[in-house]
Design an enzyme around this catalytic site. Structure first.
Site, PDB file in Angstrom:
ATOM      1  N   TYR A 171       0.909  -1.160  -0.103  1.00 41.66           N
ATOM      2  CA  TYR A 171       0.057  -0.059  -0.074  1.00 41.66           C
ATOM      3  C   TYR A 171       0.864   1.277  -0.034  1.00 41.66           C
ATOM      4  O   TYR A 171       1.932   1.386   0.193  1.00 41.66           O
ATOM      5  CB  TYR A 171      -1.070  -0.018   1.239  1.00 41.66           C
ATOM      6  CG  TYR A 171      -0.179   0.293   2.552  1.00 41.66           C
ATOM      7  CD1 TYR A 171       0.489  -0.727   3.092  1.00 41.66           C
ATOM      8  CD2 TYR A 171      -0.435   1.662   3.107  1.00 41.66           C
ATOM      9  CE1 TYR A 171       0.888  -0.221   4.432  1.00 41.66           C
ATOM     10  CE2 TYR A 171      -0.011   1.963   4.411  1.00 41.66           C
ATOM     11  CZ  TYR A 171       0.809   0.930   5.018  1.00 41.66           C
ATOM     12  OH  TYR A 171       1.341   1.277   6.141  1.00 41.66           O
ATOM     13  N   LYS A 204       6.464  -1.990   1.841  1.00 41.81           N
ATOM     14  CA  LYS A 204       5.160  -1.289   2.473  1.00 41.81           C
ATOM     15  C   LYS A 204       4.119  -2.255   2.520  1.00 41.81           C
ATOM     16  O   LYS A 204       3.383  -2.192   1.541  1.00 41.81           O
ATOM     17  CB  LYS A 204       4.945   0.123   1.902  1.00 41.81           C
ATOM     18  CG  LYS A 204       4.254   0.929   2.897  1.00 41.81           C
ATOM     19  CD  LYS A 204       4.204   2.421   2.490  1.00 41.81           C
ATOM     20  CE  LYS A 204       3.233   3.084   3.431  1.00 41.81           C
ATOM     21  NZ  LYS A 204       3.457   3.097   4.737  1.00 41.81           N
ATOM     22  N   GLU A 236      12.322   2.586  14.100  1.00 40.69           N
ATOM     23  CA  GLU A 236      11.406   3.590  13.804  1.00 40.69           C
ATOM     24  C   GLU A 236       9.845   3.473  14.410  1.00 40.69           C
ATOM     25  O   GLU A 236       9.897   2.741  15.082  1.00 40.69           O
ATOM     26  CB  GLU A 236      10.974   3.665  12.052  1.00 40.69           C
ATOM     27  CG  GLU A 236      10.364   2.286  11.721  1.00 40.69           C
ATOM     28  CD  GLU A 236      10.068   1.972  10.351  1.00 40.69           C
ATOM     29  OE1 GLU A 236      10.053   2.833   9.522  1.00 40.69           O
ATOM     30  OE2 GLU A 236      10.160   0.630   9.902  1.00 40.69           O
ATOM     31  N   LEU A 268      11.193   1.400   6.996  1.00 41.71           N
ATOM     32  CA  LEU A 268      10.846   1.904   5.581  1.00 41.71           C
ATOM     33  C   LEU A 268      11.048   3.002   5.422  1.00 41.71           C
ATOM     34  O   LEU A 268      11.452   3.816   6.278  1.00 41.71           O
ATOM     35  CB  LEU A 268       8.965   2.063   5.884  1.00 41.71           C
ATOM     36  CG  LEU A 268       8.389   2.398   4.736  1.00 41.71           C
ATOM     37  CD1 LEU A 268       8.263   1.170   3.665  1.00 41.71           C
ATOM     38  CD2 LEU A 268       6.971   3.012   4.917  1.00 41.71           C
TER      39      LEU A 268
HETATM   40  N1  PDD Z   1       2.836   4.863   7.383  1.00 41.39           N
HETATM   41  N2  PDD Z   1       7.935   3.760   8.591  1.00 41.39           N
HETATM   42  C1  PDD Z   1       6.499   3.209   8.824  1.00 41.39           C
HETATM   43  C2  PDD Z   1       6.710   1.696   9.373  1.00 41.39           C
HETATM   44  C3  PDD Z   1       5.598   3.601   8.128  1.00 41.39           C
HETATM   45  O1  PDD Z   1       4.430   3.002   8.283  1.00 41.39           O
HETATM   46  C4  PDD Z   1       5.426   5.041   7.508  1.00 41.39           C
HETATM   47  C5  PDD Z   1       4.321   5.304   6.777  1.00 41.39           C
HETATM   48  C6  PDD Z   1       6.505   5.676   7.700  1.00 41.39           C
HETATM   49  C7  PDD Z   1       6.684   7.203   6.947  1.00 41.39           C
HETATM   50  O2  PDD Z   1       6.695   6.927   5.446  1.00 41.39           O
HETATM   51  P1  PDD Z   1       6.067   8.082   4.863  1.00 41.39           P
HETATM   52  O3  PDD Z   1       7.156   9.322   4.706  1.00 41.39           O
HETATM   53  O4  PDD Z   1       6.549   7.586   3.212  1.00 41.39           O
HETATM   54  O5  PDD Z   1       4.654   8.148   4.948  1.00 41.39           O
HETATM   55  C8  PDD Z   1       7.524   5.153   8.136  1.00 41.39           C
HETATM   56  C9  PDD Z   1       1.750   5.393   6.666  1.00 41.39           C
HETATM   57  C10 PDD Z   1       1.769   6.829   6.793  1.00 41.39           C
HETATM   58  C11 PDD Z   1       0.559   4.729   7.206  1.00 41.39           C
HETATM   59  O6  PDD Z   1       0.796   3.442   7.304  1.00 41.39           O
HETATM   60  O7  PDD Z   1      -0.317   5.206   7.398  1.00 41.39           O
END
Ligand code: PDD
Length: 284
Positions: free
Chosen positions: A33, A145, A178, A203
């Site tokens: 996703y 992801k 993270e 991620l």
């Molecule tokens: N989550 N690390 C994890 C485990 C994440 O699920 C996310 C993003 C990030 C940040 O990635 P980005 O900057 O590309 O949003 C880091 C999204 C927002 C979610 O699952 O809703």
């Protein structure tokens, strides 16, 4: 206003949008996703998100459900139908629906689902949040992801129950990986902006990558390296970053106050620069 979702080639009323019970996303979390922020009608870092979608799909050997150009058109179509100018778009691709079997199905078409939400993102970015820490119990390909998010669900629930916005996951050596849905950052006592390097452990956030570009453009001292929980406790400032939280300051980690317990100058500066970037102003 009626809200639509997009499911496998059609816009359908959100309340009735559904996929098959044998969809592999439902049965095996065999899917990926993206969450893309929409700000003032712009899709922020759209290319980065589509690149990462392509990476997750390629690594898992799931075919693109349609061409990238078509995907962009569908995204815009859905945002327009739902009248979303500020909020997010959620995109999910699974390996498709097929009789339950762990092996890849010989002939399943990938499932493509998109939904939107109208909301004010990064609501805490000016005021700051608390985080708690938990062991990182996830699998070893956190760079993908995937919709396999059970560890994150448990982590975020624990954070909420402990009165925090986010949980920072800590590896077996005592280093922060993270957040459950965000990347983790600190400003060390001696003035270095630190975040864990991209690799299989985390991620590689698209917001993270934009912040690193901003830091480079502004001549900030930054280091991509693991940092320990002890180092985080002693940090001058700390932040989380994601498509939905932008750059949000962390004021407390577990029971430790970070800095003076208020949002610090670097956090404010990075947030302002990120907002300018999200509006299409300035570098990157
Ligand atoms: N989550 N690390 C994890 C485990 C994440 O699920 C996310 C993003 C990030 C940040 O990635 P980005 O900057 O590309 O949003 C880091 C999204 C927002 C979610 O699952 O809703």
């Amino acid at each position: 206003m009626a809200r639509d979702a997009y499911v496998n080639g059609r816009y359908v009323p959100h309340a009735r949008a559904a996929v098959h019970v044998e969809d592999r996303g439902f049965q095996f979390a065999d899917g990926v996703y993206e969450v893309v922020c929409v700000r003032q009608g712009r899709l922020v870092d759209e290319d980065g998100h589509l690149d990462r979608l392509g990476y997750s799909l390629r690594e898992l050997r799931i075919a693109w459900p349609c061409g990238r150009r078509v995907l962009r058109l569908i995204m815009r179509g859905l945002l327009q139908r739902n009248g979303v100018r500020d909020g997010l778009i959620y995109i999910q691709v699974t390996r498709g629906a097929a009789p339950r079997d762990f092996r890849f199905p010989a002939a399943a078409r990938p499932t493509l689902v998109m939904t939107t939400r109208r909301l004010t993102l990064a609501a805490n970015a000016r005021t700051g949040v608390r985080v708690v820490t938990i062991p990182d119990i996830r699998w070893k390909r956190r760079d993908l992801k995937t919709v396999g998010l059970l560890a994150q669900v448990l982590g975020k629930q624990e954070a909420a129950e402990r009165g925090a916005f986010e949980a920072w996951q800590v590896d077996g050596d005592g280093f922060v990986t993270e957040g459950t849905s965000s990347n983790a950052w600190i400003l060390t006592a001696d003035g270095a902006l630190v975040t864990r390097p991209a690799g299989h452990d985390i991620l590689n956030g698209i917001t993270r990558q934009s912040i690193l570009k901003i830091a480079a453009a502004e001549g900030l001292r930054f280091e991509e390296r693991p940092f320990s929980l002890e180092e985080a406790y002693a940090a001058r400032e700390a932040f989380v970053s994601s498509a939905t939280s932008f750059v949000t300051p962390v004021l407390r980690i577990d029971d430790r106050i970070i800095g003076d317990g208020t949002p610090g100058p670097l956090g404010r500066r990075l947030l302002d620069a990120y907002l300018a970037h999200a509006s299409g102003i300035g570098a990157s």
